[in-house]
Design an enzyme around this catalytic site. Structure first.
Site, PDB file in Angstrom:
ATOM      1  N   CYS A 184       7.659  37.238 -22.368  1.00  0.00           N
ATOM      2  CA  CYS A 184       8.865  37.921 -22.828  1.00  0.00           C
ATOM      3  C   CYS A 184       8.899  39.217 -22.038  1.00  0.00           C
ATOM      4  O   CYS A 184       7.868  39.902 -21.959  1.00  0.00           O
ATOM      5  CB  CYS A 184       8.780  38.218 -24.326  1.00  0.00           C
ATOM      6  N   THR A 185      10.029  39.540 -21.445  1.00  0.00           N
ATOM      7  CA  THR A 185      10.043  40.710 -20.556  1.00  0.00           C
ATOM      8  C   THR A 185       9.882  42.037 -21.299  1.00  0.00           C
ATOM      9  O   THR A 185       9.659  43.075 -20.683  1.00  0.00           O
ATOM     10  CB  THR A 185      11.327  40.748 -19.683  1.00  0.00           C
ATOM     11  N   HIS A 186       9.947  42.017 -22.628  1.00  0.00           N
ATOM     12  CA  HIS A 186       9.666  43.233 -23.399  1.00  0.00           C
ATOM     13  C   HIS A 186       8.154  43.525 -23.460  1.00  0.00           C
ATOM     14  O   HIS A 186       7.757  44.670 -23.640  1.00  0.00           O
ATOM     15  CB  HIS A 186      10.168  43.090 -24.847  1.00  0.00           C
TER      16      HIS A 186
ATOM     17  N   ASP B 126      19.467  40.691 -19.769  1.00  0.00           N
ATOM     18  CA  ASP B 126      18.420  40.531 -20.784  1.00  0.00           C
ATOM     19  C   ASP B 126      19.026  40.752 -22.164  1.00  0.00           C
ATOM     20  O   ASP B 126      20.139  41.251 -22.296  1.00  0.00           O
ATOM     21  CB  ASP B 126      17.283  41.535 -20.534  1.00  0.00           C
ATOM     22  N   SER B 127      18.246  40.420 -23.184  1.00  0.00           N
ATOM     23  CA  SER B 127      18.687  40.652 -24.557  1.00  0.00           C
ATOM     24  C   SER B 127      18.641  42.144 -24.904  1.00  0.00           C
ATOM     25  O   SER B 127      19.241  42.582 -25.876  1.00  0.00           O
ATOM     26  CB  SER B 127      17.778  39.896 -25.527  1.00  0.00           C
TER      27      SER B 127
ATOM     28  N   GLU C 155      12.092  47.792 -28.831  1.00  0.00           N
ATOM     29  CA  GLU C 155      13.483  48.240 -28.905  1.00  0.00           C
ATOM     30  C   GLU C 155      13.658  49.473 -29.789  1.00  0.00           C
ATOM     31  O   GLU C 155      14.584  50.247 -29.597  1.00  0.00           O
ATOM     32  CB  GLU C 155      14.378  47.100 -29.401  1.00  0.00           C
TER      33      GLU C 155
ATOM     34  N   TYR D  42      16.964  37.894 -29.398  1.00  0.00           N
ATOM     35  CA  TYR D  42      17.412  36.531 -29.107  1.00  0.00           C
ATOM     36  C   TYR D  42      16.433  35.487 -29.643  1.00  0.00           C
ATOM     37  O   TYR D  42      16.820  34.359 -29.927  1.00  0.00           O
ATOM     38  CB  TYR D  42      17.533  36.332 -27.582  1.00  0.00           C
ATOM     39  N   GLY D  43      15.166  35.866 -29.747  1.00  0.00           N
ATOM     40  CA  GLY D  43      14.106  34.914 -30.099  1.00  0.00           C
ATOM     41  C   GLY D  43      14.367  34.021 -31.299  1.00  0.00           C
ATOM     42  O   GLY D  43      14.168  32.811 -31.235  1.00  0.00           O
TER      43      GLY D  43
ATOM     44  N   CYS E 254      15.055  37.472 -18.942  1.00  0.00           N
ATOM     45  CA  CYS E 254      14.804  37.250 -20.365  1.00  0.00           C
ATOM     46  C   CYS E 254      14.281  35.831 -20.493  1.00  0.00           C
ATOM     47  O   CYS E 254      14.925  34.887 -20.026  1.00  0.00           O
ATOM     48  CB  CYS E 254      16.116  37.414 -21.132  1.00  0.00           C
ATOM     49  N   ASN E 255      13.103  35.670 -21.093  1.00  0.00           N
ATOM     50  CA  ASN E 255      12.498  34.347 -21.201  1.00  0.00           C
ATOM     51  C   ASN E 255      13.259  33.437 -22.153  1.00  0.00           C
ATOM     52  O   ASN E 255      13.430  32.256 -21.893  1.00  0.00           O
ATOM     53  CB  ASN E 255      11.043  34.472 -21.667  1.00  0.00           C
ATOM     54  N   THR E 256      13.731  34.004 -23.283  1.00  0.00           N
ATOM     55  CA  THR E 256      14.462  33.197 -24.265  1.00  0.00           C
ATOM     56  C   THR E 256      15.738  32.638 -23.640  1.00  0.00           C
ATOM     57  O   THR E 256      16.075  31.460 -23.815  1.00  0.00           O
ATOM     58  CB  THR E 256      14.814  34.044 -25.508  1.00  0.00           C
TER      59      THR E 256
END
Length: 270
Positions: free
Chosen positions: A185-187, A11-12, A153, A43-44, A74-76
């Site tokens: 988005c996994t966040h 992931d980012s 984050e 990353y977005g 990570c979706n991005t």
């Protein structure tokens, strides 16, 4: 034949831990190797070409550890790099967008689905395409939420600031008539209580990362590569390109692991 090799997650940043949390619950015998690229997030906003380059670096780091399956948590990165990684890697690669899209179609009664994600994921139209390919009758409303990842984050996802930002960002969805909202988005599941609160109980939230673990589980069975021995031989390993301490603070809270440890790793800068 039991396959005791680890499953790799990338992931980012810390978002992928929402997928790991689900994997630990559903697949307790599997070893998890995770890497979060905190040094280069978010990353977005980045061009997809660059996200693809970073994704390859993360994937190669995990491949050296002889993983048996790779999850792009990570979706991005899924939007930018999944086809490329899938075509060129010798192991199965699973992304988070297809499982999230499937779950949204299943959950939506009114065929009216909202998607919130990073700028990169929204720009790629990956969710819209995945949803409409499966069901052309769906209406899809997409919105980029660039402020969400930094909130998570910086470990502010419980704060009043987060509450305000989520409320302001999702205001436009209030009258839109969606009955299902994909957290693309996994966040974002770390902000789930705030998102649910704004959207109200009538809107079903879809956690793409959690849905992905169902795909992982099915893939392990289908390819007969699950760990079937009674215990885990190898302990889980967690890596970040950023500050291990910062990563551990969030991971301890989210995974409910007081002894959680991670290691800093350097994959190069920009």
């Amino acid at each position: 034949m039991s396959n005791e090799h680890a499953i790799g997650f990338m992931d980012s940043g810390v978002g992928g831990l929402t997928v790991v949390k689900q994997a630990r619950k559903q697949l307790p015998r599997e070893t998890i190797y995770f890497i979060g690229d905190q040094a280069r997030l978010p990353y977005g906003p980045r061009p997809s070409e660059q996200v693809r380059t970073f994704s390859w670096q993360l994937a190669n780091f995990l491949l050296k550890k002889h993983i048996k399956l790779l999850v792009i948590a990570c979706n991005t990165a899924t939007a930018a790099a999944l086809p490329d990684l899938r075509a060129n890697l010798p192991i199965p690669v699973i992304g988070v967008i297809a499982p999230g899209s499937r779950a949204a179609i299943k959950a939506s009664k009114q065929h009216h689905i909202g998607v919130i994600a990073t700028e990169g994921t929204i720009r790629s139209n990956a969710y819209r395409d995945a949803i409409l390919t499966q069901d052309p009758n769906e209406q899809v409303l997409s919105k980029a939420c660039p402020k969400f990842v930094p909130l998570v984050e910086s470990n502010e996802y419980h704060s009043t600031v987060a509450k305000r930002v989520v409320a302001e960002t999702l205001q436009s969805f209030k009258q839109s008539g969606i009955d299902t909202l994909v957290m693309g988005c996994t966040h974002y599941p770390l902000l789930r209580p705030l998102i649910q609160n704004v959207m109200g109980s009538g809107v079903t939230l879809i956690d793409s990362g959690a849905e992905t673990v169902n795909d992982v589980s099915a893939m392990l069975d289908y390819l007969d590569i699950a760990n079937t021995s009674a215990t885990k031989r190898y302990p889980d390993e967690y890596y970040t390109t950023g500050s291990a301490k910062q990563f551990e603070t969030i991971a301890k809270d989210w995974l409910e692991l007081p002894d959680f440890k991670s290691q800093h790793v350097d994959l190069g800068s920009e």
